[in-house]
Motif scaffolding. Structure first.
Motif, PDB file in Angstrom:
ATOM      1  N   ALA A 194       0.833  -1.211   0.000  1.00 11.32           N
ATOM      2  CA  ALA A 194       0.000   0.000   0.000  1.00 11.32           C
ATOM      3  C   ALA A 194       0.862   1.255   0.000  1.00 11.32           C
ATOM      4  CB  ALA A 194      -0.924  -0.006   1.222  1.00 11.32           C
ATOM      5  N   LEU A 195       1.965   1.215   0.765  1.00 13.73           N
ATOM      6  CA  LEU A 195       2.875   2.360   0.786  1.00 13.73           C
ATOM      7  C   LEU A 195       3.536   2.543  -0.578  1.00 13.73           C
ATOM      8  CD1 LEU A 195       4.581   1.873   4.280  1.00 13.73           C
ATOM      9  CD2 LEU A 195       2.844   3.563   3.649  1.00 13.73           C
ATOM     10  N   LEU A 196       3.905   1.432  -1.229  1.00 13.83           N
ATOM     11  CA  LEU A 196       4.465   1.507  -2.576  1.00 13.83           C
ATOM     12  C   LEU A 196       3.455   2.105  -3.546  1.00 13.83           C
ATOM     13  CD1 LEU A 196       6.476  -1.799  -3.158  1.00 13.83           C
ATOM     14  CD2 LEU A 196       7.324   0.548  -3.372  1.00 13.83           C
ATOM     15  N   TYR A 197       2.194   1.690  -3.393  1.00 14.94           N
ATOM     16  CA  TYR A 197       1.115   2.217  -4.241  1.00 14.94           C
ATOM     17  C   TYR A 197       1.018   3.741  -4.086  1.00 14.94           C
ATOM     18  CZ  TYR A 197      -3.658   2.631  -6.124  1.00 14.94           C
ATOM     19  OH  TYR A 197      -4.769   2.976  -6.849  1.00 14.94           O
ATOM     20  N   GLY A 198       1.073   4.198  -2.832  1.00 12.20           N
ATOM     21  CA  GLY A 198       1.025   5.642  -2.596  1.00 12.20           C
ATOM     22  C   GLY A 198       2.233   6.352  -3.183  1.00 12.20           C
ATOM     23  N   PHE A 199       3.420   5.742  -3.029  1.00  6.96           N
ATOM     24  CA  PHE A 199       4.633   6.340  -3.585  1.00  6.96           C
ATOM     25  C   PHE A 199       4.533   6.474  -5.102  1.00  6.96           C
ATOM     26  CE2 PHE A 199       8.694   5.420  -5.727  1.00  6.96           C
ATOM     27  CZ  PHE A 199       9.394   6.573  -5.384  1.00  6.96           C
ATOM     28  N   PHE A 200       3.997   5.442  -5.764  1.00 12.09           N
ATOM     29  CA  PHE A 200       3.896   5.489  -7.222  1.00 12.09           C
ATOM     30  C   PHE A 200       2.884   6.542  -7.684  1.00 12.09           C
ATOM     31  CE2 PHE A 200       5.580   0.957  -7.281  1.00 12.09           C
ATOM     32  CZ  PHE A 200       6.829   1.363  -7.730  1.00 12.09           C
ATOM     33  N   ILE A 201       1.846   6.771  -6.879  1.00 11.48           N
ATOM     34  CA  ILE A 201       0.902   7.846  -7.215  1.00 11.48           C
ATOM     35  C   ILE A 201       1.624   9.190  -7.237  1.00 11.48           C
ATOM     36  CG2 ILE A 201      -1.106   9.150  -6.404  1.00 11.48           C
ATOM     37  CD1 ILE A 201      -2.242   6.523  -5.322  1.00 11.48           C
ATOM     38  N   ILE A 202       2.437   9.431  -6.203  1.00 12.28           N
ATOM     39  CA  ILE A 202       3.217  10.676  -6.146  1.00 12.28           C
ATOM     40  C   ILE A 202       4.161  10.757  -7.335  1.00 12.28           C
ATOM     41  CG2 ILE A 202       4.902  12.004  -4.802  1.00 12.28           C
ATOM     42  CD1 ILE A 202       3.780  10.612  -2.293  1.00 12.28           C
TER      43      ILE A 202
ATOM     44  N   MET B  71      -1.019  -0.375 -11.307  1.00 12.36           N
ATOM     45  CA  MET B  71      -2.269  -0.111 -10.581  1.00 12.36           C
ATOM     46  C   MET B  71      -2.416   1.382 -10.297  1.00 12.36           C
ATOM     47  SD  MET B  71      -2.651  -3.200  -7.790  1.00 12.36           S
ATOM     48  CE  MET B  71      -4.155  -2.475  -7.142  1.00 12.36           C
ATOM     49  N   ALA B  72      -1.300   2.035  -9.934  1.00  8.39           N
ATOM     50  CA  ALA B  72      -1.334   3.480  -9.678  1.00  8.39           C
ATOM     51  C   ALA B  72      -1.644   4.250 -10.959  1.00  8.39           C
ATOM     52  CB  ALA B  72       0.008   3.938  -9.097  1.00  8.39           C
ATOM     53  N   VAL B  73      -1.080   3.783 -12.076  1.00  5.27           N
ATOM     54  CA  VAL B  73      -1.387   4.423 -13.363  1.00  5.27           C
ATOM     55  C   VAL B  73      -2.870   4.262 -13.688  1.00  5.27           C
ATOM     56  CG1 VAL B  73      -0.911   4.412 -15.837  1.00  5.27           C
ATOM     57  CG2 VAL B  73       0.963   4.088 -14.223  1.00  5.27           C
ATOM     58  N   THR B  74      -3.408   3.070 -13.404  1.00  3.69           N
ATOM     59  CA  THR B  74      -4.836   2.818 -13.645  1.00  3.69           C
ATOM     60  C   THR B  74      -5.695   3.795 -12.856  1.00  3.69           C
ATOM     61  OG1 THR B  74      -4.383   0.467 -13.989  1.00  3.69           O
ATOM     62  CG2 THR B  74      -6.668   1.087 -13.547  1.00  3.69           C
ATOM     63  N   LEU B  75      -5.343   4.022 -11.578  1.00  4.15           N
ATOM     64  CA  LEU B  75      -6.095   4.986 -10.762  1.00  4.15           C
ATOM     65  C   LEU B  75      -6.057   6.372 -11.398  1.00  4.15           C
ATOM     66  CD1 LEU B  75      -7.529   5.834  -8.083  1.00  4.15           C
ATOM     67  CD2 LEU B  75      -5.248   6.358  -7.210  1.00  4.15           C
ATOM     68  N   ALA B  76      -4.879   6.809 -11.863  1.00  4.61           N
ATOM     69  CA  ALA B  76      -4.752   8.134 -12.464  1.00  4.61           C
ATOM     70  C   ALA B  76      -5.644   8.265 -13.695  1.00  4.61           C
ATOM     71  CB  ALA B  76      -3.295   8.404 -12.834  1.00  4.61           C
ATOM     72  N   ILE B  77      -5.752   7.185 -14.490  1.00  2.33           N
ATOM     73  CA  ILE B  77      -6.571   7.229 -15.705  1.00  2.33           C
ATOM     74  C   ILE B  77      -8.059   7.200 -15.367  1.00  2.33           C
ATOM     75  CG2 ILE B  77      -7.167   5.962 -17.808  1.00  2.33           C
ATOM     76  CD1 ILE B  77      -4.254   5.001 -17.912  1.00  2.33           C
ATOM     77  N   VAL B  78      -8.454   6.270 -14.472  1.00  2.00           N
ATOM     78  CA  VAL B  78      -9.869   6.115 -14.129  1.00  2.00           C
ATOM     79  C   VAL B  78     -10.422   7.366 -13.456  1.00  2.00           C
ATOM     80  CG1 VAL B  78     -11.471   4.822 -12.655  1.00  2.00           C
ATOM     81  CG2 VAL B  78      -9.743   3.608 -13.993  1.00  2.00           C
ATOM     82  N   SER B  79      -9.600   8.026 -12.643  1.00  2.00           N
ATOM     83  CA  SER B  79     -10.083   9.200 -11.889  1.00  2.00           C
ATOM     84  C   SER B  79      -9.966  10.501 -12.678  1.00  2.00           C
ATOM     85  CB  SER B  79      -9.302   9.328 -10.577  1.00  2.00           C
ATOM     86  OG  SER B  79      -7.922   9.558 -10.841  1.00  2.00           O
TER      87      SER B  79
ATOM     88  N   GLY C 103      -0.146  14.967  -5.853  1.00  2.00           N
ATOM     89  CA  GLY C 103       0.068  13.527  -5.736  1.00  2.00           C
ATOM     90  C   GLY C 103       0.197  13.072  -4.292  1.00  2.00           C
ATOM     91  N   VAL C 104       0.876  13.863  -3.465  1.00  2.00           N
ATOM     92  CA  VAL C 104       1.028  13.515  -2.048  1.00  2.00           C
ATOM     93  C   VAL C 104      -0.337  13.432  -1.374  1.00  2.00           C
ATOM     94  CG1 VAL C 104       1.883  14.345   0.182  1.00  2.00           C
ATOM     95  CG2 VAL C 104       3.365  14.423  -1.827  1.00  2.00           C
ATOM     96  N   ALA C 105      -1.219  14.389  -1.673  1.00  2.00           N
ATOM     97  CA  ALA C 105      -2.549  14.386  -1.060  1.00  2.00           C
ATOM     98  C   ALA C 105      -3.350  13.155  -1.486  1.00  2.00           C
ATOM     99  CB  ALA C 105      -3.291  15.661  -1.433  1.00  2.00           C
ATOM    100  N   LEU C 106      -3.247  12.781  -2.775  1.00  2.00           N
ATOM    101  CA  LEU C 106      -3.968  11.601  -3.246  1.00  2.00           C
ATOM    102  C   LEU C 106      -3.420  10.320  -2.614  1.00  2.00           C
ATOM    103  CD1 LEU C 106      -4.629  12.040  -7.078  1.00  2.00           C
ATOM    104  CD2 LEU C 106      -6.240  12.235  -5.204  1.00  2.00           C
TER     105      LEU C 106
END
Length: 654
Positions: free
Chosen positions: A240-248, A325-333, A367-370
């Motif tokens: 989950a932490l990796l997922y958050g890092f990749f979002i940033i 998965m993080a890229v998918t979130l960015a596209i879907v949202s 990205g940090v907030a997301l």
């Protein structure tokens, strides 16, 4: 500062400028003559500009910085000018203060003028140059270039100083008491916090995006996936932490292409804020975004993109899979985050500082907030139970964002109107539209009408009521501002400036304070009313002068001190209006150098130089009515420093 988030907060975050002491002469001139034909020559004038300074073009907007002017002595009498003076490559940047494009030179400038000699007796050409050079302060300057057509050494013209000139020159010199106090003054240096403020506002935008229906429902689903589908709890938390890092990382990477643009031309992003058609395009785009938030259509990226990213995350697995998965979130949202990111991009072009760096800071903050909730809820999964349920409140958030998008869109339309000098969106019209938007948003929040994707409103939530009252209060604030019952200081810099009004302005003094533009007249009045003097060396095209007036002088504690306790004398050292013939004279410095005083700028610029040893603006001095220096001189300061400086002057006057 980023204007989009300014609207969200209903306030302006005013950045502190970074100021520095100036060099005496930041421009070094060189000249040469190229012979083209028997009677035709090319005069070449080259300016070496010190690092960080800029010199304005001949063709910069008349409503911004002071353009350079060339005056060719004896032109048309002994030689003719062939076409106009050409100049080398320039830069263009939008000025938030003057709300216009400004065209200028950095590092070097080259000017050429072709002439055709009509009097064979002439051998020396004299060119008088007036210009303004700016860094953190602005300095109006003049220089005389001498050209010889036969290659011989130029001889400086001897200017005679008659008795009349000596008498007028003596009037410029003041018999100051405590003059040594002036040398003790130090410019107040404030550290720039723009980059961190922009990061914070980007973070705020990310928090708002979390409340939208495209992102909020993903939080518990994603966190549950990581914690329940991992063999060990610690492994789920790490994922989950990796997922958050990749979002940033993704939002950080999205800003990098703009650094490439910036490396090609440092002004390429600023041109977004200076070009009329690009401003109009931004206006249309943000209105388009707004109506998507209102529910009239949905903004989505191609579904195949999301499907491919989702497939990649399933097949690859591991760290790379989490990245997809993080890229998918960015596209879907995107349908919810896209308009907010568009506001971040557009608003960044209106911010001070380096545009690409500002954008990176804002995108990283976003990205940090997301990413933050995914990390926090992975560490503390019990918190998931405290999350509110998804529902109609998220639709309300989108509609409110739609109103704010239109508010931002008007800023870009205003930019186009100001730059194009159309006179369509005057200050009162701009604020009137904002008032209509405020009323519409308030009525919507109170449930008096709905948008297409709204469900039935059975009962207004506490949050919706609170937002409605905030919207109502802001609308009332705008109405009071338009009717002049109160000022709109919190919105300084967003609506068109006060002088861009449908009504004729009564005073052109700063903030409408009664002022004198002639020192002797102001001194006589100060002696009559027995008040000290605030001597303000300023300029019509001085950006930092306007910042001091709008951000410091307008403060509720500073304004009455100036208005009620001081006689304000504002001397404009960049005013090129010619003096009456009877007031023109030749001023002789102590060194023996002689300067022609033909216009207002030359008069008050020389006055400042001779008496106070400074040629930059803004520059403030406190004097008693009998010419005693009451405090150190000051240039740039924050509200507290400036207020204390004024009060110290009053105490010393007594």
């Amino acid at each position: 500062m980023i204007r989009f988030f300014t609207v969200i907060l209903f306030a302006v975050f005013l950045p502190l400028g970074l100021y520095a002491q100036t060099d005496d002469n930041p421009v070094v001139w060189e000249q040469k003559v190229n012979k083209i034909a028997e009677t035709e020559y090319e005069l070449v004038m080259q300016a070496k500009i010190f690092e960080g300074w800029h010199l304005y073009s001949q063709f910069t907007s008349e409503f911004g910085g002071l353009p350079i002017v060339f005056k060719y002595k004896e032109a048309s009498e002994k030689y003719d000018l062939v076409d106009g003076t050409t100049e080398s490559e320039t830069f263009t940047e939008y000025s938030d203060i003057f709300e216009v494009d400004e065209t200028f030179f950095k590092d070097n400038a080259r000017f050429t003028q072709r002439i055709k000699v009509t009097d064979s007796t002439i051998n020396q050409i004299e060119v008088y140059v007036e210009y303004q050079v700016c860094k953190d302060v602005c300095i109006p300057m003049d220089y005389t270039l001498l050209f010889t057509l036969d290659g011989s050494e130029a001889k400086e013209k001897i200017i005679k100083v008659d008795e009349r000139s000596l008498a007028l020159g003596q009037e410029l010199r003041l018999d100051l008491k405590n003059k040594e106090l002036l040398t003790q003054g130090k410019d107040t240096i404030a550290k720039s916090t723009n980059i961190w403020v922009i990061f914070g506002l980007g973070f705020l935008g990310g928090l708002i995006a979390l409340l939208t229906p495209c992102v909020f429902p993903m939080i518990p689903l994603t966190v549950s996936f990581f914690t329940k589908h991992s063999q060990k709890k610690s492994k789920g938390i790490i994922n989950a932490l990796l997922y958050g890092f990749f979002i940033i990382l993704i939002y950080f990477l999205l800003s990098l292409p703009f650094h490439l643009f910036d490396s090609v031309d440092s002004q390429i992003l600023n041109s977004i804020a200076t070009n009329v058609w690009l401003n109009l395009l931004f206006f249309v785009i943000f209105v388009f975004f707004a109506f998507s938030f209102f529910g009239y259509y949905e903004l989505t990226l191609p579904s195949s993109w999301a499907n491919k990213m989702d497939d990649a995350s399933s097949k690859i697995g591991g760290v790379i899979g989490i990245f997809f998965m993080a890229v998918t979130l960015a596209i879907v949202s995107f349908s919810c985050t896209g308009p907010i990111l568009g506001g971040l991009l557009g608003g960044t072009t209106l911010a001070e500082g380096e545009v690409a760096m500002n954008l990176t800071a804002g995108m990283t903050g976003f990205g940090v907030a997301l990413a933050l909730p995914f990390a926090l809820f992975a560490l503390f999964p019990a918190w998931l139970n405290s999350l509110p349920k998804s529902g109609g409140w998220m639709t309300t958030v989108k509609v409110v964002l739609g109103f704010l998008e239109i508010g931002l869109a008007l800023k870009f339309l205003s930019n186009a109107d100001l730059v194009g000098h159309w006179g369509i969106l005057k200050r009162e019209v701009f604020l009137g539209i904002w008032i209509v938007l405020g009323i519409a948003m308030t009525l919507y929040l109170f449930g008096l009408y709905k948008f297409p994707h709204d469900g039935p409103v059975k009962k207004l939530s506490v949050g919706r009521k609170l937002t409605a009252f905030v919207s109502l209060a802001f609308t009332i604030y705008l109405i009071l501002g338009v009717t002049k019952i109160t000022n709109l200081k919190l919105l300084s810099g967003f609506p068109p400036p006060e002088f861009y009004s449908i009504f004729e302005q009564e005073s052109d003094c700063p903030l409408g304070i009664d002022c004198f533009k002639d020192f002797n007249e102001g001194l006589a009045y100060a002696q009559e009313v027995n008040k000290p003097i605030l001597l303000d060396f300023t300029g019509w095209a001085c950006v930092n002068c306007r910042k001091m007036e709008e951000n410091v002088w307008s403060d509720a504690e500073v304004f009455p001190i100036i208005k009620d306790n001081y006689v304000l004398i504002s001397l404009y050292t960049d005013d090129r209006e010619e003096l009456p013939e009877a007031e023109k004279f030749n001023f002789q410095f102590d060194s023996g150098r002689v300067k022609e005083i033909n216009n207002i700028a030359q008069k008050w610029g020389t006055f400042q130089d001779v008496n106070f040893g400074s040629i930059s603006q803004p520059f403030y001095v406190l004097l008693s009515s009998d010419l005693e220096v009451l405090n150190t001189s000051i240039q740039n300061a924050d509200v507290t420093t400036y207020k204390n400086w004024l009060l110290e002057g009053l105490r010393n006057n007594k």
